[in-house]
Design a protein around this motif. Structure first.
Motif, PDB file in Angstrom:
ATOM      1  N   ASN A  64      -2.535  -7.502  15.625  1.00 18.19           N
ATOM      2  CA  ASN A  64      -4.112  -8.088  14.877  1.00 18.19           C
ATOM      3  C   ASN A  64      -3.845  -8.921  13.434  1.00 18.19           C
ATOM      4  OD1 ASN A  64      -5.976  -5.837  15.614  1.00 18.19           O
ATOM      5  ND2 ASN A  64      -5.283  -4.037  14.332  1.00 18.19           N
ATOM      6  N   LEU A  65      -4.392  -9.618  13.897  1.00 15.22           N
ATOM      7  CA  LEU A  65      -4.013 -11.167  13.055  1.00 15.22           C
ATOM      8  C   LEU A  65      -4.928 -11.355  11.548  1.00 15.22           C
ATOM      9  CD1 LEU A  65      -1.946 -13.401  12.290  1.00 15.22           C
ATOM     10  CD2 LEU A  65      -3.145 -14.983  13.801  1.00 15.22           C
ATOM     11  N   SER A  66      -4.819 -11.652  10.819  1.00 10.89           N
ATOM     12  CA  SER A  66      -5.055 -12.023   9.351  1.00 10.89           C
ATOM     13  C   SER A  66      -5.088 -13.972   9.225  1.00 10.89           C
ATOM     14  CB  SER A  66      -4.973 -11.360   8.035  1.00 10.89           C
ATOM     15  OG  SER A  66      -5.568 -12.459   7.226  1.00 10.89           O
TER      16      SER A  66
ATOM     17  N   ALA B  93      -2.713 -17.040  25.284  1.00 11.61           N
ATOM     18  CA  ALA B  93      -3.786 -15.608  26.856  1.00 11.61           C
ATOM     19  C   ALA B  93      -3.469 -15.671  27.814  1.00 11.61           C
ATOM     20  CB  ALA B  93      -5.369 -15.603  26.778  1.00 11.61           C
ATOM     21  N   ARG B  94      -3.002 -16.940  28.565  1.00 11.57           N
ATOM     22  CA  ARG B  94      -2.224 -17.368  29.502  1.00 11.57           C
ATOM     23  C   ARG B  94      -1.194 -16.499  29.684  1.00 11.57           C
ATOM     24  NH1 ARG B  94       0.325 -21.542  32.091  1.00 11.57           N
ATOM     25  NH2 ARG B  94       0.596 -22.603  29.866  1.00 11.57           N
TER      26      ARG B  94
ATOM     27  N   VAL C 245      -1.292  -9.266  26.269  1.00 11.82           N
ATOM     28  CA  VAL C 245      -1.614  -8.821  24.617  1.00 11.82           C
ATOM     29  C   VAL C 245      -2.861  -9.389  24.134  1.00 11.82           C
ATOM     30  CG1 VAL C 245      -1.103  -9.802  22.061  1.00 11.82           C
ATOM     31  CG2 VAL C 245       0.802  -8.932  23.876  1.00 11.82           C
ATOM     32  N   THR C 246      -3.522  -8.322  23.539  1.00 12.20           N
ATOM     33  CA  THR C 246      -5.198  -8.949  23.026  1.00 12.20           C
ATOM     34  C   THR C 246      -4.336  -9.036  21.338  1.00 12.20           C
ATOM     35  OG1 THR C 246      -5.768  -6.986  24.336  1.00 12.20           O
ATOM     36  CG2 THR C 246      -7.165  -7.618  22.298  1.00 12.20           C
ATOM     37  N   VAL C 247      -5.142 -10.113  21.269  1.00  9.26           N
ATOM     38  CA  VAL C 247      -4.423 -10.717  20.173  1.00  9.26           C
ATOM     39  C   VAL C 247      -6.608 -10.345  18.847  1.00  9.26           C
ATOM     40  CG1 VAL C 247      -4.365 -12.823  18.162  1.00  9.26           C
ATOM     41  CG2 VAL C 247      -3.815 -12.832  20.190  1.00  9.26           C
TER      42      VAL C 247
ATOM     43  N   SER D  78       6.605 -11.492  21.191  1.00  6.51           N
ATOM     44  CA  SER D  78       5.614 -12.930  21.837  1.00  6.51           C
ATOM     45  C   SER D  78       4.939 -13.818  21.486  1.00  6.51           C
ATOM     46  CB  SER D  78       4.797 -12.051  23.362  1.00  6.51           C
ATOM     47  OG  SER D  78       5.604 -10.960  23.341  1.00  6.51           O
ATOM     48  N   PHE D  79       4.082 -13.479  20.167  1.00  2.99           N
ATOM     49  CA  PHE D  79       3.659 -15.007  19.659  1.00  2.99           C
ATOM     50  C   PHE D  79       3.880 -15.252  18.910  1.00  2.99           C
ATOM     51  CE2 PHE D  79      -0.042 -16.103  16.001  1.00  2.99           C
ATOM     52  CZ  PHE D  79      -0.524 -16.747  16.770  1.00  2.99           C
ATOM     53  N   ARG D  80       4.689 -14.671  18.042  1.00  2.00           N
ATOM     54  CA  ARG D  80       6.131 -15.506  17.318  1.00  2.00           C
ATOM     55  C   ARG D  80       6.972 -16.378  18.077  1.00  2.00           C
ATOM     56  NH1 ARG D  80      10.553 -14.754  14.889  1.00  2.00           N
ATOM     57  NH2 ARG D  80      10.828 -12.513  16.379  1.00  2.00           N
ATOM     58  N   ALA D  81       7.413 -15.960  19.260  1.00  2.00           N
ATOM     59  CA  ALA D  81       8.158 -16.915  19.643  1.00  2.00           C
ATOM     60  C   ALA D  81       7.260 -17.871  21.159  1.00  2.00           C
ATOM     61  CB  ALA D  81       8.674 -15.918  21.350  1.00  2.00           C
TER      62      ALA D  81
END
Length: 298
Positions: A100-102, A120-121, A126-128, A284-287
């Motif tokens: 959950n990203l603001s 996403a690929r 992970v669902t953002v 994962s998102f941060r990396a």
């Protein structure tokens, strides 16, 4: 370790207590929860007996929580909200995790969204989930794992990953530029457009030009998108990030209101709470974001 069972009322009892606190009567709570009034009364009695504490004060037709119960129900409300959010996340992505990203609207739309297909690929597990917030908030009260922040490192209790600097320049419609001069002080008398989350942006910009400006007034906007449209239609001069105006320059709808260099008024960061364990989706998102920022130019 989870607390002993005797300290954990049922979810039904907590829902009834929260609804009575918010709505002020057992009948209103019963209607919202699709229960009978007597069922609500039983739930309230059950939680009082389990905790050994009086929670409800009865005053004519309204029910009021005791002072201690009001503090208790705020904690219960937050826990119920977190549980509901966790259930939604699980339902949205039952095979993996969700983030959950603001986001800030303009940055999210024009910079982040075009790049999310790559994330996403690389991370189909992970669902953002994206939601807009214009100002810093309390991570305890809001259901976000991380946020995009603009400005300085002034958000308490968070970690920071710098994303990019934002450079702004004054822009206007071509018709308005007929009043322009080679010196930026002509803008002191121009109709200036302002963003309410950056109330002193124009003052900072003038200061960067060596000009003292105070008490600047003009139309106020809450988002860049509406301010850009107002600028295109000749309502004034706006300070806009360079990454937002490239296409409008190419189309001839906007032009620089002064030919000086852009000015940096702040930076974009990814922020996430320090007092919370980093989830696998956030890691994962941060990396991915760090790799994107450190990759050599194409």
């Amino acid at each position: 370790m989870i607390a002993p069972r005797r300290f954990l009322p049922s979810i039904s009892s907590l829902l009834a207590l929260e609804a009575v606190d918010r709505l002020g009567s057992a009948s209103a709570a019963a209607e919202e929860l699709s229960l009978t009034q007597s069922a609500i009364s039983r739930q309230l009695k059950a939680v009082e007996e389990q905790l050994g504490v009086t929670l409800i004060q009865r005053n004519q037709m309204r029910l009021h929580l005791t002072p201690a119960a009001r503090e208790y129900v705020e904690t219960a409300r937050a826990a119920l909200q977190q549980l509901a959010q966790a259930s939604l996340k699980l339902k949205a992505n039952p095979t993996g995790g969700s983030l959950n990203l603001s986001i800030l609207p303009a940055f999210g739309m024009h910079w982040l969204a075009p790049r999310l297909q790559d994330f996403a690929r690389r991370h189909p597990e992970v669902t953002v989930n994206l939601s807009t917030r214009l100002k810093p908030f309390d991570f305890v009260a809001e259901p976000f794992d991380a946020a995009i922040h603009f400005g300085q490192r002034d958000w308490a209790g968070v970690n920071y990953l710098p994303i990019m600097r934002e450079e702004v320049l004054p822009v206007c419609a071509p018709a308005l530029a007929q009043e322009a001069s080679e010196h930026p002080d002509w803008l002191l008398n121009a109709p200036l457009l302002h963003l309410d989350t950056r109330p002193d942006a124009w003052e900072q910009w003038f200061a960067a030009q060596g000009i003292t400006a105070t008490g600047l007034r003009g139309m106020l906007f809450d988002q860049f998108s509406t301010m850009i449209q107002a600028t295109i239609h000749g309502l004034g001069v706006a300070l806009l990030p360079s990454y937002l105006v490239g296409q409008e320059f190419e189309r001839g709808k906007l032009i620089p209101a002064w030919q000086g260099p852009p000015v940096n008024l702040g930076d974009y960061f990814l922020v996430w709470p320090q007092n919370r364990a980093e989830s696998a989706p956030l890691a994962s998102f941060r990396a991915w974001l760090l790799g994107l920022l450190t990759a050599p130019p194409a």
